[in-house]
Motif scaffolding. Structure first.
Motif, PDB file in Angstrom:
ATOM      1  N   ARG A 171     -12.452   9.153   3.736  1.00 55.60           N
ATOM      2  CA  ARG A 171     -12.628   8.543   2.512  1.00 55.60           C
ATOM      3  C   ARG A 171     -12.840   9.747   1.480  1.00 55.60           C
ATOM      4  O   ARG A 171     -13.952  10.636   1.848  1.00 55.60           O
ATOM      5  N   HIS A 172     -12.414   9.565   0.254  1.00 57.74           N
ATOM      6  CA  HIS A 172     -12.990  10.563  -0.732  1.00 57.74           C
ATOM      7  C   HIS A 172     -13.918   9.923  -1.328  1.00 57.74           C
ATOM      8  O   HIS A 172     -14.486   8.449  -1.704  1.00 57.74           O
ATOM      9  N   PHE A 189       0.913  -1.140   0.002  1.00 56.67           N
ATOM     10  CA  PHE A 189      -0.057  -0.052   0.063  1.00 56.67           C
ATOM     11  C   PHE A 189       0.997   1.273  -0.211  1.00 56.67           C
ATOM     12  O   PHE A 189       0.985   1.842   0.931  1.00 56.67           O
ATOM     13  N   PHE A 196      -3.633  12.373  -1.058  1.00 56.82           N
ATOM     14  CA  PHE A 196      -5.012  11.742  -0.597  1.00 56.82           C
ATOM     15  C   PHE A 196      -5.920  12.461  -1.443  1.00 56.82           C
ATOM     16  O   PHE A 196      -7.006  13.202  -0.909  1.00 56.82           O
ATOM     17  N   TYR A 197      -6.158  12.371  -2.762  1.00 57.31           N
ATOM     18  CA  TYR A 197      -6.900  13.013  -3.662  1.00 57.31           C
ATOM     19  C   TYR A 197      -6.645  14.436  -3.171  1.00 57.31           C
ATOM     20  O   TYR A 197      -7.795  15.158  -2.963  1.00 57.31           O
ATOM     21  N   GLY A 213     -11.935   5.036  -1.918  1.00 63.69           N
ATOM     22  CA  GLY A 213     -11.528   6.553  -1.433  1.00 63.69           C
ATOM     23  C   GLY A 213     -10.397   6.821  -0.538  1.00 63.69           C
ATOM     24  O   GLY A 213     -10.458   7.470   0.107  1.00 63.69           O
ATOM     25  N   MET A 214      -9.695   5.448  -0.332  1.00 59.73           N
ATOM     26  CA  MET A 214      -8.737   5.419   0.280  1.00 59.73           C
ATOM     27  C   MET A 214      -7.359   5.467  -0.330  1.00 59.73           C
ATOM     28  O   MET A 214      -7.115   4.591  -1.295  1.00 59.73           O
TER      29      MET A 214
END
Lengths: 340, 340
Positions: B201-202, A103, A128-129, B338-339
């Motif tokens: 989360r996204h 990861f 993270f976006y 979303g991680m």
């Protein structure tokens, strides 16, 4: 000793060099062998800088920001017998999730490395976006298991405290925007479990002084002393040719670190040497870690130089604390609890 | 009914008007008596908009963004027998801290109002040394006790889910910068206790479609349906004369709302009427709340219009869900956990 002491272990083999006779702007002086990490330190890594180290098993080790030759930064492991000559691993740290599966962050930069109780934590900035904080833990320096991202974007310069306070982990961070961020204050957050974070408080804002008037950000993990938490941080001023990053110093209340007790209106170190003024991002000294010895009060500050090198500076706690107190200038935002 | 139903109480006295014969761009139509709150609605308050309401004790009540005549926004309480004619209090809500002492935000805007179990929560954007989320709870509509700020700046458009999921409170929010923010995605965060937040989360990013290509942000509290969480949100496009805010719709996975099941590539409502195209900020429809009836599938959307008025639009769940599904277009960022 002037009556102020480091609370923590003794590290008798920490790197050290006495203060030279040449004039110094403040209470820190540079290692004569700087930079301690130079260009092209590992295959496929063009520059290492903004990196953090700790005493580990009688030697020194840490996490290094390696700017790959494709321009993407990642975190590399490094070891040293003396804290001066560093062996950087050829491969990035293979971070895993809690199932042990790979990861890796898409990019990762400006790591810090902090020991709390028996566990070592790496913290960095990642995608993270949007730029935000990532973190991982290790106890064996082989398996680095990622933890939940503590915050939503945009955030940088996260620093964990080296012990819990009032039963909770504490983390400094610096909310940002999605770019080069022409503003920035330091906040502190609490967590009972490193999963959920809250009780956020404002610690201090950009300063009166020009050298830190654009933004500030956490640097090295705070050092516990009998005066409070000694925090080396970075302060940024703006010029017609870009930002200049200096090292600042403050002392935070030991039981409630959202309260600033002393804050030095003068920088502790500012770019002067060729390896600080020349490089990928000229005019940057960016502290990320210290090694320090409770027995002698000696402190070694590791800092990124010009986004190209790792530099090392030395100082003595009593002189640093006296300098910060002598030149302290506080605002209401510094001394308040920081809750609105 | 097409087989999709609202999960929740029946609200037989909710405001309603049947669809008119005039052409509509999408599955929503406007109340013929719009705006439901006009200019200068209370002493010292120039405009009310971006406000949120709920059924309360057989009537309707909520929290209203009141732009004072000094230009500072604060939160005002409002009540209505029919959801159409609103009585706005003359004084701002006197928020207190957990000791019962006055603790007003320096400014507060864009409130949402959500009931979870037996408690009502107001959430808004405020100054926390930078724009961030504030929140308070009430059970008697007289005492509004502030809770910990869930996040560090910069953040806006926080929306609480109307029930816990997997034992935790859930909150949508939209990380921002310190200004008008030319970007923005929706994230979701969890909390066991409304003090500490994590497992961020996204959810979804700005969209392919031009009407939501600059940024998006949570709007009304998601409506639980048999298809998933129905989310009305705002999407923003950029023009040579500024931003245009439209209302979009998506359906999120019921057990893991960071996963988007359907996302409508077409807006559900966009500025057309004089009270949406004219005002302090022209060309804004900004949803903040719904009142809905499980028995009939009727939904009333309350939205801010041009930062000057409160507007009301109606729709039926089956038609809205069918429209969203018919025009759904998803990206990898929408459908993933979303991680990173």
């Amino acid at each position: 000793m002037s009556g102020v002491n480091i609370i923590g272990p003794s590290v008798p083999n920490m790197p050290w060099q006495d203060r030279p006779d040449t004039p110094q702007a403040g209470p820190l002086w540079r290692y004569s062998g700087n930079p301690v990490v130079g260009r092209n330190p590992a295959p496929g890594v063009a520059r290492i800088f903004n990196s953090a180290v700790l005493p580990v098993n009688g030697k020194f080790a840490g996490v290094f920001r390696g700017e790959q030759t494709d321009g993407v930064p990642h975190i590399y492991w490094g070891e040293s017998a003396d804290g001066l000559k560093w062996d950087i691993a050829n491969e990035r740290i293979p971070f895993v999730n809690d199932k042990g599966e790979p990861f890796l962050p898409r990019y990762a930069y400006d790591p810090r490395f902090i020991k709390v109780e028996d566990t070592y934590y790496a913290i960095w900035c990642q995608d993270f976006y949007g730029a935000s904080i990532g973190m991982a833990k290790t106890t064996d320096f082989r398996t680095f298991t990622r933890l939940e991202n503590p915050f939503i974007p945009y955030n940088r310069n996260a620093v964990l405290f080296p012990r819990k306070v009032n039963g909770n982990f504490l983390m400094l961070s610096r909310p940002s925007d999605s770019g080069h961020t022409p503003f920035g204050d330091i906040f502190i957050s609490e967590s009972p479990d490193l999963v959920y974070w809250g009780k956020h408080r404002h610690v201090m804002g950009r300063g009166h002084a020009w050298w830190e008037s654009v933004k500030i950000g956490g640097g090295a993990a705070p050092i516990e002393t009998t005066e409070g938490w000694l925090m080396f941080y970075h302060g940024v001023s703006g010029t017609c040719n870009g930002f200049v990053y200096s090292i600042g110093g403050a002392i935070l209340d030991i039981g409630n670190p959202s309260i600033v007790k002393y804050r030095c209106s003068r920088f502790l170190l500012t770019p002067e040497e060729w390896y600080e003024e020349r490089g990928f991002v000229p005019n940057v000294v960016f502290p990320c870690a210290t090694i320090h010895d409770a027995a002698t009060g000696r402190i070694a500050v590791y800092y990124g130089a010009a986004d190209s090198y790792v530099g090392l500076a030395f100082g003595k706690l009593d002189e640093i604390a006296a300098y910060i107190k002598e030149h302290s200038r506080l605002t209401d935002e510094d001394t308040e609890i920081g809750m609105r």
